[in-house]
Design a protein around this motif. Structure first.
Motif, mmCIF file in Angstrom:
data_model
loop_
_atom_site.group_PDB
_atom_site.id
_atom_site.type_symbol
_atom_site.label_atom_id
_atom_site.label_comp_id
_atom_site.label_asym_id
_atom_site.label_seq_id
_atom_site.Cartn_x
_atom_site.Cartn_y
_atom_site.Cartn_z
ATOM 1 N N ARG A 26 1.057 -1.249 0.039
ATOM 2 C CA ARG A 26 0.044 -0.153 0.177
ATOM 3 C C ARG A 26 0.820 1.357 -0.100
ATOM 4 O O ARG A 26 0.394 2.254 -0.631
ATOM 5 C CB ARG A 26 -0.907 0.053 1.339
ATOM 6 N N LEU A 27 2.142 1.120 0.550
ATOM 7 C CA LEU A 27 2.826 2.233 0.527
ATOM 8 C C LEU A 27 3.354 2.886 -0.694
ATOM 9 O O LEU A 27 3.321 3.914 -1.020
ATOM 10 C CB LEU A 27 4.163 1.949 1.226
ATOM 11 N N PHE A 28 3.511 1.894 -1.584
ATOM 12 C CA PHE A 28 3.846 2.136 -3.071
ATOM 13 C C PHE A 28 2.748 1.873 -4.022
ATOM 14 O O PHE A 28 2.986 2.198 -5.119
ATOM 15 C CB PHE A 28 5.123 1.260 -3.513
ATOM 16 N N ALA A 29 1.350 1.805 -3.513
ATOM 17 C CA ALA A 29 0.190 1.909 -4.457
ATOM 18 C C ALA A 29 0.042 2.952 -5.274
ATOM 19 O O ALA A 29 0.379 4.153 -4.842
ATOM 20 C CB ALA A 29 -1.042 1.552 -3.491
ATOM 21 N N LEU A 58 0.652 4.880 15.291
ATOM 22 C CA LEU A 58 0.492 3.573 16.105
ATOM 23 C C LEU A 58 1.730 3.249 16.849
ATOM 24 O O LEU A 58 2.718 2.651 16.284
ATOM 25 C CB LEU A 58 -0.313 2.527 15.418
ATOM 26 N N GLY A 59 2.242 3.971 17.874
ATOM 27 C CA GLY A 59 3.284 3.671 18.613
ATOM 28 C C GLY A 59 4.327 4.453 17.463
ATOM 29 O O GLY A 59 4.109 5.604 17.277
ATOM 30 N N TYR A 60 5.199 3.710 17.134
ATOM 31 C CA TYR A 60 6.413 4.227 16.273
ATOM 32 C C TYR A 60 5.848 4.238 14.732
ATOM 33 O O TYR A 60 6.884 4.154 13.886
ATOM 34 C CB TYR A 60 7.738 3.559 16.523
ATOM 35 N N LEU A 61 4.843 3.444 14.510
ATOM 36 C CA LEU A 61 4.191 3.393 13.033
ATOM 37 C C LEU A 61 3.550 4.487 12.701
ATOM 38 O O LEU A 61 2.746 5.101 13.544
ATOM 39 C CB LEU A 61 3.300 2.068 13.241
ATOM 40 N N ASP A 62 3.890 4.779 11.456
ATOM 41 C CA ASP A 62 3.259 5.750 10.594
ATOM 42 C C ASP A 62 2.130 4.987 9.812
ATOM 43 O O ASP A 62 2.478 4.373 8.919
ATOM 44 C CB ASP A 62 3.906 6.884 9.752
ATOM 45 N N LEU A 63 0.561 5.269 10.088
ATOM 46 C CA LEU A 63 -0.436 4.657 9.389
ATOM 47 C C LEU A 63 -0.694 5.463 8.155
ATOM 48 O O LEU A 63 -0.674 6.787 8.273
ATOM 49 C CB LEU A 63 -1.589 4.311 10.341
ATOM 50 N N ILE A 64 -0.815 4.680 6.927
ATOM 51 C CA ILE A 64 -1.441 5.403 5.825
ATOM 52 C C ILE A 64 -2.586 4.572 5.510
ATOM 53 O O ILE A 64 -3.045 3.441 5.792
ATOM 54 C CB ILE A 64 -0.414 5.157 4.625
ATOM 55 N N LYS A 65 -3.650 5.294 4.840
ATOM 56 C CA LYS A 65 -4.959 4.958 4.323
ATOM 57 C C LYS A 65 -5.094 4.629 2.968
ATOM 58 O O LYS A 65 -4.703 5.558 2.128
ATOM 59 C CB LYS A 65 -6.068 5.525 4.813
ATOM 60 N N SER A 66 -5.205 3.615 2.439
ATOM 61 C CA SER A 66 -5.371 3.296 1.077
ATOM 62 C C SER A 66 -6.763 3.847 0.422
ATOM 63 O O SER A 66 -7.786 3.969 1.060
ATOM 64 C CB SER A 66 -5.570 1.719 0.675
ATOM 65 N N ASP A 67 -6.323 4.799 -0.706
ATOM 66 C CA ASP A 67 -7.311 5.445 -1.505
ATOM 67 C C ASP A 67 -8.229 4.173 -1.993
ATOM 68 O O ASP A 67 -7.998 3.254 -2.382
ATOM 69 C CB ASP A 67 -6.819 6.091 -2.591
ATOM 70 N N HIS A 68 -9.726 4.676 -2.008
ATOM 71 C CA HIS A 68 -10.655 3.667 -2.137
ATOM 72 C C HIS A 68 -10.597 3.434 -3.899
ATOM 73 O O HIS A 68 -10.928 2.264 -4.257
ATOM 74 C CB HIS A 68 -12.050 4.140 -2.071
ATOM 75 N N GLY A 69 -10.053 4.491 -4.442
ATOM 76 C CA GLY A 69 -10.014 4.185 -6.096
ATOM 77 C C GLY A 69 -8.622 3.861 -6.376
ATOM 78 O O GLY A 69 -8.374 3.760 -7.716
ATOM 79 N N VAL A 116 -8.646 0.089 4.530
ATOM 80 C CA VAL A 116 -7.278 -0.766 4.188
ATOM 81 C C VAL A 116 -6.368 0.068 4.681
ATOM 82 O O VAL A 116 -6.077 1.299 4.353
ATOM 83 C CB VAL A 116 -7.149 -1.296 2.978
ATOM 84 N N LEU A 117 -5.693 -0.456 5.617
ATOM 85 C CA LEU A 117 -4.309 0.516 6.293
ATOM 86 C C LEU A 117 -3.166 -0.145 5.922
ATOM 87 O O LEU A 117 -2.905 -1.304 5.804
ATOM 88 C CB LEU A 117 -4.601 0.661 7.654
ATOM 89 N N GLY A 118 -2.210 0.703 6.044
ATOM 90 C CA GLY A 118 -0.770 0.328 5.966
ATOM 91 C C GLY A 118 0.272 1.077 6.701
ATOM 92 O O GLY A 118 -0.199 2.026 7.472
ATOM 93 N N THR A 119 1.620 0.977 6.602
ATOM 94 C CA THR A 119 2.529 1.728 7.246
ATOM 95 C C THR A 119 3.560 2.267 6.400
ATOM 96 O O THR A 119 3.757 1.649 5.556
ATOM 97 C CB THR A 119 3.056 0.866 8.452
ATOM 98 N N ARG A 120 4.188 3.188 7.033
ATOM 99 C CA ARG A 120 5.649 3.493 6.203
ATOM 100 C C ARG A 120 6.704 2.748 6.503
ATOM 101 O O ARG A 120 7.859 2.611 5.859
ATOM 102 C CB ARG A 120 5.936 4.924 6.468
ATOM 103 N N GLN A 121 6.547 2.025 7.667
ATOM 104 C CA GLN A 121 7.723 1.333 8.232
ATOM 105 C C GLN A 121 7.647 -0.170 7.581
ATOM 106 O O GLN A 121 8.690 -0.980 7.775
ATOM 107 C CB GLN A 121 7.671 1.170 9.954
ATOM 108 N N ALA A 122 6.666 -0.856 7.257
ATOM 109 C CA ALA A 122 6.618 -2.227 6.742
ATOM 110 C C ALA A 122 7.260 -2.995 7.442
ATOM 111 O O ALA A 122 8.379 -3.740 7.339
ATOM 112 C CB ALA A 122 7.468 -2.101 5.270
ATOM 113 N N PRO A 123 6.463 -3.577 8.443
ATOM 114 C CA PRO A 123 6.939 -4.609 9.430
ATOM 115 C C PRO A 123 7.480 -5.920 8.917
ATOM 116 O O PRO A 123 8.210 -6.517 9.217
ATOM 117 C CB PRO A 123 5.752 -4.988 10.238
ATOM 118 N N MET A 124 6.897 -6.191 7.770
ATOM 119 C CA MET A 124 7.384 -7.613 6.973
ATOM 120 C C MET A 124 7.507 -7.190 5.613
ATOM 121 O O MET A 124 6.903 -6.365 4.913
ATOM 122 C CB MET A 124 5.979 -8.407 6.861
#
Length: 244
Positions: free
Chosen positions: A115-118, A134-145, A192-200
């Protein structure tokens, strides 16, 4: 936390290297359910049914049965050919899991960079477009389109919401493409959420039934030492004729 690993008779050879790399790169215990067809000698295995009854065009039927019969309310979905390439931030995954348990309108929490690179990722790479923290995570929200808004790339899912946007008779790719349109209709009722840190971070080693040589997401994207070790262990010998 429950981890559902979707596989098939044609890809059972992916499971040993999947678990080999998982054990190396995921430091915390999880509850695995291997979801396949013809039974194998593994007490974590759940048989969806006869392999012949679930052709590729009915991949969604298999997933629907898994959701109805074995999935927890919130679970991680992985495919057997999604192999880890670096140590997972297990604390971040746990935080994301707890977040989804609390906020029931989140259908998926992407754990990767998908989602970060969507759509090129430009609007997500910098702090001005942060949805929340969320703690040390920056959350991003996926655009519906956005493209592949319903991507099946590795992440956490809420069972009841995913159940609402699936239909029978679709391939995995059709779920991602057609399902994106269905999910988009819900707007902010399903996020649909994601992060800038990408845990996985994982790769997708099988494409069109063959080993993938994609430099970004296939076998070449594995850690070179891991690739060498997997070859030495014989895990890459049992494959269809083709590329590697």
């Amino acid at each position: 936390m429950q981890v559902l690993v979707m596989t098939s008779d044609n890809q059972y050879h992916c499971l040993d290297p999947f678990f080999h790399l998982w054990q190396k790169y995921y430091p915390e215990p999880v509850k695995f359910v291997i979801c396949g067809f013809t039974p194998i000698d593994d007490d974590r295995f759940y048989s969806i049914g006869k392999f012949a009854d679930y052709p590729t065009r009915c991949w969604s039927d298999a997933l629907l049965k898994v959701l109805d019969e074995v999935a927890d309310d919130v679970f991680m979905l992985m495919l057997g050919d999604y192999w880890l390439v670096r140590t997972v931030d297990a604390l971040a995954v746990q935080m994301a899991y707890d977040y989804m348990r609390q906020f029931e309108y989140v259908i998926k929490f992407d754990l990767t960079t998908e989602r970060l690179f969507a759509d090129g990722g430009g609007k997500y790479l910098f702090g001005y477009n942060t949805y929340s923290t969320l703690g040390y995570l920056d959350l991003i929200k996926s655009d519906h389109g956005s493209m592949y808004h319903l991507s099946l790339w590795g992440g956490l899912w809420r069972r009841d919401l995913l159940r609402k946007v699936l239909v029978e008779g679709e391939t995995a790719q059709q779920i991602e493409i057609n399902g994106t349109g269905r999910l988009s209709q819900y707007g902010d009722k399903m996020l649909v959420l994601g992060t800038r840190q990408a845990p996985m971070k994982h790769v997708n080693v099988i494409q069109r039934g063959e080993w993938s040589n994609d430099p970004m997401t296939g076998l070449p994207a594995l850690n070179p030492d891991d690739l060498k070790e997997l070859k030495k262990l014989g895990y890459l010998q049992n494959h269809r004729p083709g590329n590697i």
